[in-house]
Design a protein around this motif. Sequence first.
Motif, short mmCIF file in Angstrom:
data_model
loop_
_atom_site.label_atom_id
_atom_site.label_comp_id
_atom_site.label_asym_id
_atom_site.label_seq_id
_atom_site.Cartn_x
_atom_site.Cartn_y
_atom_site.Cartn_z
N ARG A 1 -13.78 -7.00 48.43
CA ARG A 1 -14.16 -5.97 47.45
C ARG A 1 -14.19 -4.65 48.20
O ARG A 1 -15.00 -4.48 49.12
CB ARG A 1 -15.57 -6.24 46.93
N LEU A 2 -13.33 -3.74 47.83
CA LEU A 2 -13.26 -2.46 48.51
C LEU A 2 -13.97 -1.42 47.67
O LEU A 2 -13.56 -1.14 46.54
CB LEU A 2 -11.80 -2.05 48.73
N LEU A 3 -15.05 -0.87 48.24
CA LEU A 3 -15.81 0.17 47.54
C LEU A 3 -15.48 1.52 48.16
O LEU A 3 -15.53 1.67 49.38
CB LEU A 3 -17.31 -0.13 47.63
N GLU A 4 -15.13 2.46 47.32
CA GLU A 4 -14.80 3.81 47.79
C GLU A 4 -15.37 4.83 46.82
O GLU A 4 -15.76 4.51 45.71
CB GLU A 4 -13.28 3.99 47.91
N ILE A 5 -15.39 6.08 47.27
CA ILE A 5 -15.66 7.17 46.35
C ILE A 5 -14.35 7.47 45.61
O ILE A 5 -13.28 7.04 46.07
CB ILE A 5 -16.21 8.41 47.11
N PRO A 6 -14.42 8.15 44.46
CA PRO A 6 -13.19 8.31 43.67
C PRO A 6 -12.00 8.86 44.46
O PRO A 6 -10.88 8.36 44.30
CB PRO A 6 -13.64 9.29 42.56
N GLN A 7 -12.25 9.82 45.36
CA GLN A 7 -11.15 10.40 46.16
C GLN A 7 -10.53 9.38 47.10
O GLN A 7 -9.42 9.60 47.59
CB GLN A 7 -11.63 11.57 47.03
#
Length: 328
Positions: free
Chosen positions: A39-45
Amino acid sequence: TRTPVNVTVTGAAGQIGYALLFRIASGHLLGPDVPVNLRLLEIPQGLKAAEGTAMELDDCAFPLLRNIEITDDANVGFAGANVALLVGARPRTKGMERGDLLSANGGIFKPQGKAINDNAADDIKVLVVGNPANTNALIAQAAAPDVPAERFTAMTRLDHNRAISQLATRTGAAVSDIKRLTIWGNHSATQYPDIFHAEIAGKNAAEVVNDEAWLADTFIPTVAKRGAAIIEARGASSAASAANAAIDHVHTWVNGTADGDWTSMGIPSDGSYGVPEGIISSFPVTTKDGKYEIVQGLDINEFSRARIDASVKELTEERDAVRELGLI
Ligand code: NDP
């Protein structure tokens, strides 16, 4: 076949994420027979770059990698997570005060702690890599009252590995002959790499070295400032060795320390060695069956006591600062 383990990585599109994900997917985090979902969590950018990394992960056709999910929603990212690697953080920028750094990171780690609390699996294990790692781990842990506090840990394994390597170089020993090294305190310039209980091929390391000036003036500062030295040399941060240490930390936590050896982990203090209960500080620990225990009964000499106390003082100040900011 085994049920896949859900591994969440935050800041997945960053430098460390890029060095980390391929090794998780190839079985180095948990073991060569354990399938994983990422599961890769990132900020929108960061989402687009994370998608690019996921394309490369697909192209490796890793037999152990079942599926990859990419999201900017922490509730989705931590859903059913068994292992969470919190890598994404707000870096310190020029002119930033410590309070600003702590509050910017509080804005990341407090909601992530809550999302872990509400969505992760019951056996969740958390490793915080993003700096200031110890205090970020404390913020996340405080926001997750339903998760046992000891599941929140901070990475000092890179410092531990760096110290082993420096000691091996100095003494001509093989890395594999060095055991029982300890990093105490904060993952910061005040950290204390302790060789007084370490062994080199069964002999006491401090006696083998027999040079307190080298310890104080070369070994300790070299380990503590290694990150800056690498940035200076390669023009980029030590992302690969940081990723390697994150793999080592979780692998050791899950699979155990070797008989007669221990490792270093930032963990909530139970008051051992005079470290105030509750702060997340690095200790010597043994691990077995997915649980860790602080190594007890070590004799702490004056040289060590002063340095442990200094690093712990910094941690209590960070704790007090985030308490004042209402982050814990
Ligand atoms: P890196 O992947 O290089 O570093 C991430 C964090 O790890 C930093 O806090 C860094 O601390 C820390 N770190 C710990 N040990 C080391 C080490 N030995 N060497 C280098 N770093 C170390 O940062 P990037 O900027 O490349 O990537 C960060 C990613 O995180 C970005 O893609 C960004 O979008 C994402 N992000 C995601 C968030 C989220 O998921 N909610 C929140 C914030 C960011 P230090 O700054 O002290 O070097």
